[in-house]
Scaffold this motif. Structure first.
Motif, short mmCIF file in Angstrom:
data_model
loop_
_atom_site.label_atom_id
_atom_site.label_comp_id
_atom_site.label_asym_id
_atom_site.label_seq_id
_atom_site.Cartn_x
_atom_site.Cartn_y
_atom_site.Cartn_z
N ALA A 93 0.76 -1.29 0.08
CA ALA A 93 -0.20 -0.21 0.04
C ALA A 93 0.69 1.22 -0.07
N HIS A 95 0.42 5.53 0.75
CA HIS A 95 -0.41 6.86 0.98
C HIS A 95 -0.14 8.11 0.50
N TYR A 96 -1.09 8.60 -0.20
CA TYR A 96 -0.71 9.77 -0.93
C TYR A 96 -1.70 10.94 -0.44
N LYS A 97 -1.10 12.14 -0.21
CA LYS A 97 -1.86 13.53 0.31
C LYS A 97 -1.23 14.35 -0.88
N GLU A 112 -6.47 13.05 -0.48
CA GLU A 112 -5.80 11.94 0.35
C GLU A 112 -6.44 10.46 -0.17
N GLU A 113 -5.50 9.81 -0.49
CA GLU A 113 -5.91 8.29 -0.87
C GLU A 113 -4.83 7.33 -0.46
N VAL A 114 -5.30 5.94 -0.52
CA VAL A 114 -4.53 4.92 -0.34
C VAL A 114 -4.79 4.10 -1.50
N TYR A 131 -10.54 6.17 -1.23
CA TYR A 131 -10.42 7.51 -0.89
C TYR A 131 -11.80 8.02 -0.68
#
Length: 133
Positions: A93, A95-97, A112-114, A131
């Motif tokens: 995984a 994690h994006y911000k 924000e999403e994974v 998200y």
């Protein structure tokens, strides 16, 4: 039996290396290179929801390239934080911000999403995005 379950969740070296390379490329803003270098030809992509002009599920590297090119054309990314990879077996995984603006409207917002990636034979064969809508 418990031992085999533990081994299934242990990340393979291959999965971890692909994850590290993806995160490195995304941190540099080289998302298209990540697709070219790390994605399988028959990649499957699953978004949390369909968007106008974009189905939630896509298959094939050309569809993924097109989706990413459209994102680049439509959005201005002011900043992006990328954390991971967080490996588990043949998956990892990330994690994006992001702080982004729509180029057409100028509307600015934070996202924000994974993403969950599955690796086989040294390539990403599936990506799934989670998200809030």
């Amino acid at each position: 039996m418990e031992t085999s379950r533990q081994n299934e969740s242990q990340p393979s070296k291959e999965t971890l290396e692909v994850g590290k390379k993806l995160v490195e490329l995304c941190k540099r803003g080289d998302n298209m290179k990540a697709i070219d270098w790390l994605y399988a030809e028959n990649i499957e992509s699953q978004e949390a929801a369909a968007m106008p002009g974009m189905p939630a599920q896509m298959r094939g590297i050309e569809a993924i390239r097109k989706k990413n090119k459209e994102w680049i054309e439509q959005m201005e990314v002011h900043s992006m934080d990328v954390a991971g990879p967080f490996p588990h077996g043949d998956r990892f995984a990330v994690h994006y911000k992001m702080d982004v603006s729509e180029k057409q409207s100028g509307k600015r917002y934070q996202m924000e999403e994974v993403a969950l990636y599955t690796v086989a034979n040294g390539k990403i064969v599936k990506e799934e995005f989670f998200y809030m809508m």
